[in-house]
Design an enzyme around this catalytic site. Structure first.
Site, PDB file in Angstrom:
ATOM      1  N   ARG A   2      33.274  47.732  26.205  1.00 44.09           N
ATOM      2  CA  ARG A   2      34.585  47.407  25.657  1.00 44.09           C
ATOM      3  C   ARG A   2      34.892  45.923  25.874  1.00 44.09           C
ATOM      4  NH1 ARG A   2      39.275  51.385  27.362  1.00 44.09           N
ATOM      5  NH2 ARG A   2      40.300  50.310  25.626  1.00 44.09           N
ATOM      6  N   CYS A  53      43.047  45.963  32.463  1.00 46.47           N
ATOM      7  CA  CYS A  53      42.151  47.012  31.960  1.00 46.47           C
ATOM      8  C   CYS A  53      42.616  47.359  30.556  1.00 46.47           C
ATOM      9  CB  CYS A  53      42.182  48.227  32.896  1.00 46.47           C
ATOM     10  SG  CYS A  53      43.841  48.918  33.129  1.00 46.47           S
TER      11      CYS A  53
END
Length: 283
Positions: free
Chosen positions: A180, A238
């Site tokens: 990611r 995050c």
């Protein structure tokens, strides 16, 4: 900083003169809706068995605000958060222990919020419920109302601009999975990639196969190898401020203070004007 507690230590603490308030924060990041599957039900998991005396806390409703421009899990309204904690029996004079199903992310979110808002003694059960060896209870306790009043700290929290600046002046860790960060996949947010200058540091690398944190010295070595040398200001983000809280907790185990960008990638990527970096390098 004593921020985690083992299952055996929790047993002893519960038998002590000032037993901790225990919070069950079972939660899972789920993309099940896209596949037509029901999402994880933390309250049902709690009802099926929990640490005796533990009170259930709903991450989405009590540890976060409404999803929107501020990200998927923005800060909760502090008055509502305080009321939820008092209902759970939280008071400054009693220690608090938080656990989840074992991943540690949700428990860390509760730990971070309580720590940031001034509770003096809150710890996470290392390894979560999977580490608990005692009997489980299905009884739902009715705790005595607590008197905790949230008082947010002046440090420990980043917004988007502060996170961008810290990525250049200090070190900003991206706690998501490496793919990611690199922008190879993005199952949830508008676009893949990372905040320019951020360093990839998946929070999954902070724990062993049993879900428990690596020794403090190993964690310290890891973070220093990624740029968190002595005197360096450190921040973490995050996807939505949940797994990032787990990385802040790991940094605390290592003795390294760090701030959390709560909005994280879900907020950052929602604004097309914000720059996005891809690939393995911070840039």
């Amino acid at each position: 900083m004593n921020v985690i507690i083992s299952a055996s230590e929790l047993v002893s603490a519960l038998a002590g003169e000032n037993p901790p308030v225990v919070l069950d924060v079972r939660w899972q990041l789920s993309v099940a809706k896209a596949a037509g599957e029901p999402p994880f039900d933390g309250r049902a998991a709690y009802a099926s068995g929990h640490v005796p005396g533990a009170v259930y806390v709903d991450l989405d409703r009590e540890l976060a605000g409404t999803s929107g421009a501020g990200g998927r899990h923005p800060l909760p309204d502090l008055a509502e958060f305080g009321a939820a904690m008092r209902r759970a029996g939280v008071s400054p004079a009693r220690p608090v222990v938080v656990y989840d199903g074992g991943q540690g992310w949700a428990a860390a979110r509760a730990w971070w919020l309580l720590h940031w808002t001034g509770h003096p003694d809150v710890r996470v059960l290392d390894g979560g419920l999977t580490a608990w060896r005692g009997e489980l209870s299905v009884d739902v306790p009715v705790p005595t109302e607590g008197d905790f009043e949230p008082c947010p700290g002046t440090a420990g929290l980043l917004d988007a601009d502060a996170a961008a600046a810290l990525a250049r002046s200090g070190v900003l860790f991206d706690a998501r999975a490496g793919e990611r960060y690199r922008g190879e996949v993005e199952p949830i947010d508008r676009v893949g990639g990372h905040i320019p200058g951020a360093v990839s540091a998946p929070t999954t690398d902070n724990v062993g196969a049993d879900g428990r944190f690596l020794p403090a010295e190993d964690l310290r070595d890891r973070f220093k190898s990624l740029g968190a040398s002595d005197g360096t200001e450190v921040g973490v983000y995050c996807g939505s401020g949940v797994s990032g809280a787990h990385e802040v907790l790991a940094l605390a185990v290592a003795g390294i203070p760090a701030a959390l960008y709560v909005g994280s990638w879900s907020e950052w990527s929602s604004d097309p004007s914000r720059p996005v970096a891809v690939g393995p390098d911070p840039l």
